[in-house]
Structure formats: structure tokens, C-alpha cells
Design an enzyme around this catalytic site. Sequence first.
Site, PDB file in Angstrom:
ATOM      1  CD  GLU A  46      40.416  30.409  52.240  1.00  0.00           C
ATOM      2  OE1 GLU A  46      40.887  31.141  51.359  1.00  0.00           O
ATOM      3  OE2 GLU A  46      41.095  29.941  53.159  1.00  0.00           O
ATOM      4  CB  SER A 106      40.953  29.404  56.831  1.00  0.00           C
ATOM      5  OG  SER A 106      41.374  30.371  57.742  1.00  0.00           O
ATOM      6  NE  ARG A 146      40.505  34.267  52.904  1.00  0.00           N
ATOM      7  CZ  ARG A 146      40.403  35.286  53.754  1.00  0.00           C
ATOM      8  NH1 ARG A 146      39.736  36.378  53.425  1.00  0.00           N
ATOM      9  NH2 ARG A 146      41.008  35.217  54.929  1.00  0.00           N
TER      10      ARG A 146
HETATM   11  N1  EPU Z   1      37.851  30.593  67.249  1.00  0.00           N
HETATM   12  C1  EPU Z   1      37.454  29.449  67.920  1.00  0.00           C
HETATM   13  N2  EPU Z   1      38.303  28.380  67.938  1.00  0.00           N
HETATM   14  C2  EPU Z   1      39.520  28.410  67.339  1.00  0.00           C
HETATM   15  C3  EPU Z   1      39.940  29.591  66.669  1.00  0.00           C
HETATM   16  C4  EPU Z   1      39.071  30.670  66.631  1.00  0.00           C
HETATM   17  O1  EPU Z   1      36.363  29.384  68.479  1.00  0.00           O
HETATM   18  O2  EPU Z   1      40.215  27.390  67.379  1.00  0.00           O
HETATM   19  C5  EPU Z   1      36.912  31.735  67.177  1.00  0.00           C
HETATM   20  C6  EPU Z   1      37.211  32.817  68.186  1.00  0.00           C
HETATM   21  O3  EPU Z   1      35.995  33.332  68.651  1.00  0.00           O
HETATM   22  C7  EPU Z   1      37.914  33.889  67.361  1.00  0.00           C
HETATM   23  C8  EPU Z   1      37.224  33.726  66.015  1.00  0.00           C
HETATM   24  O4  EPU Z   1      36.987  32.326  65.894  1.00  0.00           O
HETATM   25  O5  EPU Z   1      37.719  35.154  67.866  1.00  0.00           O
HETATM   26  C9  EPU Z   1      38.032  34.231  64.831  1.00  0.00           C
HETATM   27  O6  EPU Z   1      39.300  33.570  64.830  1.00  0.00           O
HETATM   28  P1  EPU Z   1      40.541  34.203  64.047  1.00  0.00           P
HETATM   29  O7  EPU Z   1      40.743  35.630  64.405  1.00  0.00           O
HETATM   30  O8  EPU Z   1      41.686  33.273  64.210  1.00  0.00           O
HETATM   31  O9  EPU Z   1      40.077  34.245  62.536  1.00  0.00           O
HETATM   32  P2  EPU Z   1      39.284  33.230  61.580  1.00  0.00           P
HETATM   33  O10 EPU Z   1      37.921  33.817  61.365  1.00  0.00           O
HETATM   34  O11 EPU Z   1      39.348  31.831  62.054  1.00  0.00           O
HETATM   35  C10 EPU Z   1      39.952  34.524  59.419  1.00  0.00           C
HETATM   36  C11 EPU Z   1      40.539  34.178  58.090  1.00  0.00           C
HETATM   37  C12 EPU Z   1      42.039  34.002  58.220  1.00  0.00           C
HETATM   38  C13 EPU Z   1      42.639  35.312  58.730  1.00  0.00           C
HETATM   39  C14 EPU Z   1      41.991  35.657  60.075  1.00  0.00           C
HETATM   40  C15 EPU Z   1      42.423  37.011  60.577  1.00  0.00           C
HETATM   41  C16 EPU Z   1      38.807  32.999  56.866  1.00  0.00           C
HETATM   42  C17 EPU Z   1      38.311  31.694  56.352  1.00  0.00           C
HETATM   43  N3  EPU Z   1      39.940  32.960  57.578  1.00  0.00           N
HETATM   44  O12 EPU Z   1      40.140  33.385  60.256  1.00  0.00           O
HETATM   45  O13 EPU Z   1      42.566  33.750  56.935  1.00  0.00           O
HETATM   46  O14 EPU Z   1      44.048  35.193  58.904  1.00  0.00           O
HETATM   47  O15 EPU Z   1      40.547  35.703  59.918  1.00  0.00           O
HETATM   48  O16 EPU Z   1      41.859  38.032  59.808  1.00  0.00           O
HETATM   49  O17 EPU Z   1      38.176  34.029  56.619  1.00  0.00           O
HETATM   50  C18 EPU Z   1      43.086  31.992  55.407  1.00  0.00           C
HETATM   51  O18 EPU Z   1      42.274  32.524  54.645  1.00  0.00           O
HETATM   52  O19 EPU Z   1      43.712  30.944  55.099  1.00  0.00           O
HETATM   53  C19 EPU Z   1      43.311  32.600  56.707  1.00  0.00           C
HETATM   54  C20 EPU Z   1      44.157  32.077  57.587  1.00  0.00           C
END
Ligand code: EPU
Length: 335
Positions: A331, A235, A161
Site C-alpha cells: 500500500e 498499513s 487506496r
Molecule cells: N486483525 C488481525 N490482526 C491484527 C490487526 C487486525 O487479525 O494485528 C484483523 C481483525 O480481524 C480486525 C481486522 O483485521 O477486525 C481489521 O483490522 P483494522 O480494523 O485494524 O483495519 P485494517 O483492515 O487492518 C484498514 C486500513 C487502515 C484503516 C483501518 C480502519 C487498509 C490497508 N488499511 O486497516 O488504513 O485505518 O482499516 O478503517 O485498508 C492505512 O491505510 O495506512 C491505514 C492505517
Amino acid sequence: MQVQAFFSLKDFNTFGIDVRAEHFVVVRSVVELREALAHPAHPKLILGGGSNVLLRGDVKGLVIHNQIGGITVGEEDAYTVSVAAGGGENWHGLVQWCIERGYGGIENLSLIPGTVGAAPIQNIGAYGVELRDVFERLEAIDLQTGATRSFLAEDCVFGYRDSIFKRALKGRYCISRVHLRLTKRAVVNTSYGAIREQLAAQQIMEPGIREVSEAVMAIRRAKLPDPADLGNAGSFFKNPELDPERFERLRDRCPEVPHYLLATGRVKVPAAWLIEQCGWKGKRFGQVGSHARQALVLVNYGGASGSDLYELSQSIAASVEARFGIALSAEVNLW
Ligand code: EPU
């Protein structure tokens, strides 16, 4: 080209924050952009889809809304094709355009809000793919001189990012055109667990780019609020990357902590998990809150100010720091 004074930006940021730009103009070509740069107001700020920005107050100077459009095919060989898109094109519109023509590489980035010009700034990423994986080059206009400069991937210094446009060259350029190298015989990337599960649930065994795009859209729609219904910018924080010793100390305390090993040896921990552990998930405070289905997404229930959201983000970061000793960094871009 019409410059407007004291222009409300409410419809131009996905948080739906109602602040004013001292001056505001839409540009649809590089010629119009150069005209806008000649305007006396200072500073000049480039606004794309407004999907990754938190506006904390009225904006001084001239806000230039980049609507430079056009999608064209450049040179191609038997396996790959170069596709160029104007910086003001809608990102998801470009993804769909490519899928319709069988050009693969960005289907995992379906439904990401925002514009093509913002994509390299953030090095947008989702479901196992980042923009840098398909990036070829871009053209950008120097906001001080109006000169065009070409940037290759190595010039952009892409990170998670992150790029040079968020660091050394912050606020210096308007990205007018982005060139991507896509594949004509796509090998889809289904490495991300959620995509595999979605495809399996639909009993799709040999997905093509369209099926992967549809799976990504279904996952996003299930988890992430649509800014048209609920103000948000995806995010709010980046996922922190810990050195191995730091991570082991965390895992000693919380054996269940979700994590991903990075090629660098560092360990990425989901910010959403840290925030949820601190009890913020789904909680509402006045007109702002952490979303019930994704703790990392901060939302405006209507009428919130940028400071309301900023204060919530600060409180969340402070509690994560106090409980886990981990500093979250934003972010979204703070204006
Ligand atoms: N999780 C929680 N609580 C929650 C949501 C998630 O504990 O409320 C944990 C779970 O263990 C889950 C893990 O977090 O497995 C990862 O969650 P998720 O797959 O939703 O992805 P993220 O890491 O929260 C990132 C990107 C997103 C992107 C997704 C999918 C960043 C900051 N965010 O989110 O990007 O869509 O992966 O690849 O890297 C953005 O940049 O605005 C964005 C939405």
C-alpha cells in the site's frame, strides 16, 4: 525558494529513513513550484508528508516538498459547502478546521498522517469513509509543462487506496489544490463496528461530527503507533480482495477468517489477519518488525534502512503466499 544539495530526508518520511535527496526544495505556492520545475535536475519527485512512502535509497534528481497552503470556502447552498485546501496543508489540520465550522464528511478520516495533496493519490480511507465520498475536484500542475489541469472525480479513477495518480499518471503531476463537497447538516457514519463500540463505551447516543472524530482518534491512538514515537507508514499492504470461489476455499481451511463482502461480489480479507496467522505479529528482527498491536504496520525501531524494511515486507509477503496462496501488494509507495 532555496535548493539544497545532498539533503537528508530523515525528518521528511514517517519511517524515519535516513537517505539523501540529490537536490531538495520546499515550495509554498504554484509560482514557486513552477520555479522549481525549471531547475535542471532530473527527475522531479513530489514529496508530501512522507507518510506513505518507503525510501529504499538515496533519491536522484530534485525532491520538491509541497507546502502549498491555504483553506478557503467556495460556493455553498443550504445543505452543502465546497471547501478547498492547498495540497501542502496537513490533512488532519483540514479535518479539524472543518469540524470547528460544523462541516461534515471527513471526520472519520481524522488523524490520518500526511497532506491534502496526497489524499486523492491514495484515495485515503478509514472507518467506512473514503476520500472519493466527498471529493469534488482538484487542480494539479503538470511537472513537465507547468500547466494547470483540473480533474473531476471520474478523471481520478478512484479505487481502493488507488487512483490514476498511482497508475497511468504516476509521477506526472503535483496536486496543488483539492476541493471537497462537505455537508452543513451532517449525518454521521458510524457503520464501522469499532466506532459504534467506542461511542457506546462513552455512552454517546447521538454523536455529532466532533464525537465521531474523537472516537476515531481514540481508536487510532490505541492501535496505531505514532510516527513521532516509532517510525511507520500505517498499513504496509492493502487488504487483498478475493473472488468468491477463492474465498470459500480459504474459509474451508480457516472457518474463523474475518472478512467483508464487497458490492462487487468479491470478499476482502484483512492482510493483518493473514500476517498474524503466519506468526509475524509483534516480532522484531534487528531494527525492524511487525507492530504488536497491528500486524499490518511495519515499524522502524531506529536506524533501519529502507532495504531492511523492504526485505521484511518481502519475507512477510512470501510467507503469506506460501501458506495461503494470496499475493499481498504494497500500500505504501516504494521509491
Ligand atoms: N486483525 C488481525 N490482526 C491484527 C490487526 C487486525 O487479525 O494485528 C484483523 C481483525 O480481524 C480486525 C481486522 O483485521 O477486525 C481489521 O483490522 P483494522 O480494523 O485494524 O483495519 P485494517 O483492515 O487492518 C484498514 C486500513 C487502515 C484503516 C483501518 C480502519 C487498509 C490497508 N488499511 O486497516 O488504513 O485505518 O482499516 O478503517 O485498508 C492505512 O491505510 O495506512 C491505514 C492505517
